[in-house]
Design a protein around this motif. Structure first.
Motif, PDB file in Angstrom:
ATOM      1  N   LEU A 155      20.219 -30.187  22.869  1.00 40.72           N
ATOM      2  CA  LEU A 155      18.776 -30.466  22.945  1.00 40.72           C
ATOM      3  C   LEU A 155      18.365 -31.492  21.879  1.00 40.72           C
ATOM      4  N   ILE A 156      19.004 -31.410  20.719  1.00 39.81           N
ATOM      5  CA  ILE A 156      18.633 -32.295  19.606  1.00 39.81           C
ATOM      6  C   ILE A 156      18.856 -33.763  19.976  1.00 39.81           C
ATOM      7  N   LEU A 157      19.826 -34.027  20.845  1.00 37.49           N
ATOM      8  CA  LEU A 157      20.151 -35.416  21.196  1.00 37.49           C
ATOM      9  C   LEU A 157      19.617 -35.820  22.563  1.00 37.49           C
ATOM     10  N   VAL A 160      24.188 -23.843  14.950  1.00 38.61           N
ATOM     11  CA  VAL A 160      24.168 -24.767  13.821  1.00 38.61           C
ATOM     12  C   VAL A 160      22.744 -24.890  13.269  1.00 38.61           C
ATOM     13  N   ALA A 161      21.771 -25.081  14.190  1.00 40.11           N
ATOM     14  CA  ALA A 161      20.391 -25.327  13.748  1.00 40.11           C
ATOM     15  C   ALA A 161      19.748 -24.040  13.251  1.00 40.11           C
ATOM     16  N   GLY A 162      20.266 -22.917  13.700  1.00 37.93           N
ATOM     17  CA  GLY A 162      19.519 -21.676  13.527  1.00 37.93           C
ATOM     18  C   GLY A 162      19.920 -20.795  12.377  1.00 37.93           C
ATOM     19  N   GLU A 184      21.703 -22.111   8.829  1.00 41.11           N
ATOM     20  CA  GLU A 184      21.753 -22.648   7.462  1.00 41.11           C
ATOM     21  C   GLU A 184      20.363 -23.052   6.969  1.00 41.11           C
ATOM     22  N   THR A 185      19.548 -23.543   7.915  1.00 41.07           N
ATOM     23  CA  THR A 185      18.173 -23.919   7.571  1.00 41.07           C
ATOM     24  C   THR A 185      17.428 -22.709   6.989  1.00 41.07           C
ATOM     25  N   THR A 186      17.507 -21.604   7.695  1.00 39.91           N
ATOM     26  CA  THR A 186      16.791 -20.406   7.264  1.00 39.91           C
ATOM     27  C   THR A 186      17.399 -19.860   5.974  1.00 39.91           C
ATOM     28  N   PRO A 200      11.581 -28.462   1.980  1.00 42.69           N
ATOM     29  CA  PRO A 200      11.820 -28.506   3.437  1.00 42.69           C
ATOM     30  C   PRO A 200      13.314 -28.706   3.709  1.00 42.69           C
ATOM     31  N   PRO A 201      13.965 -27.767   4.412  1.00 39.16           N
ATOM     32  CA  PRO A 201      15.418 -27.885   4.614  1.00 39.16           C
ATOM     33  C   PRO A 201      15.796 -29.090   5.476  1.00 39.16           C
ATOM     34  N   VAL A 202      14.869 -29.558   6.323  1.00 40.16           N
ATOM     35  CA  VAL A 202      15.139 -30.764   7.115  1.00 40.16           C
ATOM     36  C   VAL A 202      14.146 -31.827   6.615  1.00 40.16           C
ATOM     37  N   LEU A 246      13.075 -37.932  12.616  1.00 43.27           N
ATOM     38  CA  LEU A 246      13.210 -39.315  13.097  1.00 43.27           C
ATOM     39  C   LEU A 246      12.919 -39.446  14.589  1.00 43.27           C
ATOM     40  N   ARG A 247      12.430 -40.618  14.972  1.00 46.65           N
ATOM     41  CA  ARG A 247      12.264 -40.967  16.394  1.00 46.65           C
ATOM     42  C   ARG A 247      12.698 -42.415  16.581  1.00 46.65           C
ATOM     43  N   ARG A 248      13.391 -42.679  17.675  1.00 44.07           N
ATOM     44  CA  ARG A 248      13.688 -44.089  18.020  1.00 44.07           C
ATOM     45  C   ARG A 248      12.755 -44.534  19.141  1.00 44.07           C
ATOM     46  N   PRO A 300       7.154 -28.606   8.073  1.00 40.39           N
ATOM     47  CA  PRO A 300       8.565 -28.284   7.804  1.00 40.39           C
ATOM     48  C   PRO A 300       9.380 -28.178   9.087  1.00 40.39           C
ATOM     49  N   TYR A 301       8.705 -27.956  10.218  1.00 46.44           N
ATOM     50  CA  TYR A 301       9.410 -27.834  11.494  1.00 46.44           C
ATOM     51  C   TYR A 301       9.221 -29.069  12.368  1.00 46.44           C
ATOM     52  N   GLY A 302       8.869 -30.201  11.755  1.00 45.40           N
ATOM     53  CA  GLY A 302       8.649 -31.417  12.540  1.00 45.40           C
ATOM     54  C   GLY A 302       7.367 -31.286  13.346  1.00 45.40           C
ATOM     55  N   GLY A 349       5.073 -32.484  17.343  1.00 46.94           N
ATOM     56  CA  GLY A 349       5.013 -33.128  18.657  1.00 46.94           C
ATOM     57  C   GLY A 349       5.966 -32.476  19.632  1.00 46.94           C
ATOM     58  N   HIS A 350       6.497 -33.266  20.570  1.00 49.74           N
ATOM     59  CA  HIS A 350       7.275 -32.695  21.672  1.00 49.74           C
ATOM     60  C   HIS A 350       8.668 -32.225  21.248  1.00 49.74           C
ATOM     61  N   ARG A 351       9.072 -32.497  20.010  1.00 48.91           N
ATOM     62  CA  ARG A 351      10.386 -32.040  19.562  1.00 48.91           C
ATOM     63  C   ARG A 351      10.288 -31.007  18.455  1.00 48.91           C
TER      64      ARG A 351
HETATM   65  C1  HEM Z   1      13.618 -22.565   8.100  1.00 49.08           C
HETATM   66  C2  HEM Z   1      14.310 -22.793   9.192  1.00 49.08           C
HETATM   67  C3  HEM Z   1      14.221 -24.035  10.041  1.00 49.08           C
HETATM   68  C4  HEM Z   1      13.705 -25.267   9.752  1.00 49.08           C
HETATM   69  C5  HEM Z   1      13.059 -25.740   8.444  1.00 49.08           C
HETATM   70  C6  HEM Z   1      13.874 -26.097  10.928  1.00 49.08           C
HETATM   71  C7  HEM Z   1      13.438 -27.412  11.014  1.00 49.08           C
HETATM   72  C8  HEM Z   1      13.569 -28.195  12.144  1.00 49.08           C
HETATM   73  C9  HEM Z   1      13.111 -29.573  12.256  1.00 49.08           C
HETATM   74  C10 HEM Z   1      12.405 -30.367  11.164  1.00 49.08           C
HETATM   75  C11 HEM Z   1      13.434 -30.004  13.490  1.00 49.08           C
HETATM   76  C12 HEM Z   1      13.161 -31.403  14.063  1.00 49.08           C
HETATM   77  C13 HEM Z   1      11.797 -31.402  14.694  1.00 49.08           C
HETATM   78  C14 HEM Z   1      11.309 -32.754  15.146  1.00 49.08           C
HETATM   79  O1  HEM Z   1      12.131 -33.654  15.440  1.00 49.08           O
HETATM   80  O2  HEM Z   1      10.071 -32.931  15.225  1.00 49.08           O
HETATM   81  C15 HEM Z   1      14.088 -28.908  14.188  1.00 49.08           C
HETATM   82  C16 HEM Z   1      14.556 -28.977  15.479  1.00 49.08           C
HETATM   83  C17 HEM Z   1      15.218 -27.955  16.103  1.00 49.08           C
HETATM   84  N1  HEM Z   1      15.443 -26.684  15.602  1.00 49.08           N
HETATM   85 FE1  HEM Z   1      14.847 -25.987  13.817  1.00 49.08          FE
HETATM   86  N2  HEM Z   1      14.471 -25.343  11.912  1.00 49.08           N
HETATM   87  C18 HEM Z   1      14.702 -24.084  11.417  1.00 49.08           C
HETATM   88  C19 HEM Z   1      15.251 -23.011  12.097  1.00 49.08           C
HETATM   89  C20 HEM Z   1      15.683 -23.057  13.388  1.00 49.08           C
HETATM   90  C21 HEM Z   1      16.177 -21.937  14.153  1.00 49.08           C
HETATM   91  C22 HEM Z   1      16.228 -20.496  13.643  1.00 49.08           C
HETATM   92  C23 HEM Z   1      16.566 -22.411  15.370  1.00 49.08           C
HETATM   93  C24 HEM Z   1      17.153 -21.696  16.568  1.00 49.08           C
HETATM   94  C25 HEM Z   1      17.332 -20.453  16.691  1.00 49.08           C
HETATM   95  C26 HEM Z   1      16.289 -23.836  15.402  1.00 49.08           C
HETATM   96  C27 HEM Z   1      16.559 -24.671  16.467  1.00 49.08           C
HETATM   97  C28 HEM Z   1      16.146 -25.984  16.549  1.00 49.08           C
HETATM   98  C29 HEM Z   1      16.391 -26.835  17.714  1.00 49.08           C
HETATM   99  C30 HEM Z   1      17.137 -26.450  18.981  1.00 49.08           C
HETATM  100  C31 HEM Z   1      15.790 -28.080  17.437  1.00 49.08           C
HETATM  101  C32 HEM Z   1      15.746 -29.318  18.350  1.00 49.08           C
HETATM  102  C33 HEM Z   1      14.396 -29.406  19.056  1.00 49.08           C
HETATM  103  C34 HEM Z   1      14.235 -30.643  19.933  1.00 49.08           C
HETATM  104  O3  HEM Z   1      14.831 -31.689  19.626  1.00 49.08           O
HETATM  105  O4  HEM Z   1      13.484 -30.572  20.927  1.00 49.08           O
HETATM  106  N3  HEM Z   1      15.760 -24.179  14.176  1.00 49.08           N
HETATM  107  N4  HEM Z   1      14.157 -27.816  13.345  1.00 49.08           N
END
Ligand code: HEM
Length: 452
Positions: A74-76, A251-253, A255-257, A312-314, A318-320, A375-377, A379-381
């Motif tokens: 989904l990220i890509l 991976v995303a779910g 280390e961030t937390t 903020p862990p991320v 970015l957007r292209r 901290p979670y970005g 818009g649509h992503r």
């Molecule tokens: C403190 C914990 C977390 C932080 C700070 C964080 C932060 C972020 C950020 C900044 C993005 C990019 C958003 C954007 O481009 O606008 C993102 C995307 C994403 N995160 Fe998290 N995240 C966390 C936890 C999680 C968890 C627990 C999951 C899944 C169980 C998860 C799954 C995803 C996925 C799948 C995306 C891609 C979304 C997309 O591109 O549409 N993240 N996260």
């Protein structure tokens, strides 16, 4: 150029601050091997990025984490694929499902405290590495949420495979695509591929077993939900896509937390008055409070938000562009990349007075808009796991604080705040932050381990 890359790698946030002071906002940063990006650290700029027309936006490629998450992640994904992916994954992490995960989060924390996790029991007089503990807790939560791994050998196998896989993706492999080559099975890249294959084998076997057993053989985990879900056209997700999405969520779910948890513990123990106020709130709530109620406590909420603001862990979103767009008056074209520098956004003095200070009260005093606190970005992503992450942070933190009294070890109890460095998908403190366990209350709560 290389000097800039080095400065950014050593102290990312400081480099960003320096660039903004020198060049104003927005400013351009070049990453060797990945091109340049126009960055903003203001809410006006972040708002423009988050509200830009979706059809103009794609994720930047090449992406340093592509080998980790996989091409179908989904990220890509972009356009229709991205829309379909989100429609599939978002319901699995919706607020209404979070209650199902409450016991998993609490039990994972109890087991770590009782010595049934990654480290020994947190007994008075022992020393704990918060990063190891936090990673173990959040990895266990995400495994349980995704696969319902329970307490047996499957969990042990998964844990080992994920840890090996993430450790094999070293910083140099992430940042220097030139290193991604085999050398008779001995190169870091070879080790990474072996680790990824091992994890994929486990995921593939899991998917196959579920398909054979029928999708509703287990009810509450995300894999069951995904297998049962259909896209709008009635088709089901195919196995290769499913594997990349599951790997992405793994991976995303976690280390961030985990990183946020470590920072929260660190900050609280550097600010005794804040810790005391939180402890009072938790004590007033009482040890038997339902996790959902616990997660709504206002000061606990403020502490977690303030932690995500300062750490903020991320740190970059970015957007292209697929066509012309102006970011704060700077004209850009198709192929250009723009981004939000989250640490700058979170320290803008017009929004955050005394921004360097850890002061959770600021989140009680007023509400912040999605382009001010991101901290979670956005818009649509925007992060699909944010509700789970927020819930998890609050429950783990509350459970740890209700069960133990900790003190930072001497090295961390004074002096400079540790630097945040990139690690896989998130940034986090360079080394594990260590605590002495001052006291520990025994607990007879039902955990998976005890229940076995
Ligand atoms: C403190 C914990 C977390 C932080 C700070 C964080 C932060 C972020 C950020 C900044 C993005 C990019 C958003 C954007 O481009 O606008 C993102 C995307 C994403 N995160 Fe998290 N995240 C966390 C936890 C999680 C968890 C627990 C999951 C899944 C169980 C998860 C799954 C995803 C996925 C799948 C995306 C891609 C979304 C997309 O591109 O549409 N993240 N996260």
């Amino acid at each position: 150029m290389m000097l800039h890359a080095l400065a950014a790698g050593v102290d990312f946030e400081r480099y960003f601050r320096w660039r903004r002071e020198r060049d104003g906002d927005p400013f351009v940063v070049r990453f060797p091997g990945f091109g340049g990006a126009v960055f903003t650290g203001t809410s006006a700029g972040a708002g423009e990025i988050f509200r830009a027309p979706v059809e103009l936006l794609t994720p930047p490629l090449p992406n340093p984490i592509e080998p980790l998450v996989g091409a179908a992640s989904l990220i890509l994904a972009r356009d229709e694929r991205h829309r379909r992916g989100r429609a599939l994954l978002t319901p699995a992490f919706h607020r209404s499902r979070i209650a199902h995960y409450a016991n998993v989060v609490r039990d994972s924390t109890h087991d770590e405290l009782n010595g049934f996790g990654a480290g020994p029991a947190w007994l008075s007089g022992t020393r704990v590495d918060a990063r190891i503990a936090a990673r173990a807790i959040t990895l266990r939560v995400i495994l349980e949420v995704l696969f319902g791994t329970g307490s047996g050998s499957r969990r042990v196998e998964y844990t080992a495979a994920v840890v090996r896989f993430l450790n094999a993706f070293s910083g140099p492999l992430m940042l220097l695509p030139a290193l991604r080559h085999s050398a008779f099975g001995y190169a870091p890249w070879d080790r990474f591929l072996v680790a990824r294959d091992r994890l994929d084998e486990l995921i593939d076997a899991e998917i196959a077993a579920r398909r054979t057993a029928g999708a509703d053989a287990r009810d509450n985990d995300v894999l069951s939900m995904l297998l049962a879900t259909r896209y709008a056209d009635g088709s089901a997700i195919d196995d290769a896509d499913l594997r990349d999405q599951l790997r992405t969520l793994l991976v995303a779910g976690h280390e961030t937390t985990a990183t946020s948890l470590v920072w929260a513990l660190y900050r609280l123990h550097r600010h005794p008055e804040t810790l005391a106020r939180l402890r009072t709130e938790l004590a007033d709530a009482g040890p038997d409070t339902d996790p959902l109620e616990l997660s709504r406590l206002p000061y606990l909420d403020a502490v977690c938000q303030e932690t995500l603001r300062l750490h903020p862990p991320v740190p970059i979103v970015l957007r292209r562009l697929t066509g012309p767009f102006a970011l704060r008056g700077v004209a850009m074209d198709a192929g250009d990349t723009m981004g939000v520098a989250v640490p700058l956004l979170h320290s803008d003095p017009r929004v955050w007075p005394d921004a360097a200070r850890f002061r959770p009260e600021r989140f009680l005093d007023r509400r912040y808009g999605p382009a001010e606190f991101a901290p979670y970005g956005g818009g649509h992503r925007r992060c699909v796991g944010s509700t789970l992450a927020d819930f998890e942070l609050r429950i783990v933190l509350a459970t740890l604080l209700m069960r133990t009294e900790l003190a930072l070890t001497r090295h961390y109890s004074r002096g400079r705040i540790p630097l945040s460095v990139p690690h896989n998908i998130a940034t986090g403190p360079r080394a594990g932050i260590t605590f002495n366990v001052v006291s520990h209350q025994g607990h007879s709560g039902d955990s998976y381990h005890n229940a076995m």
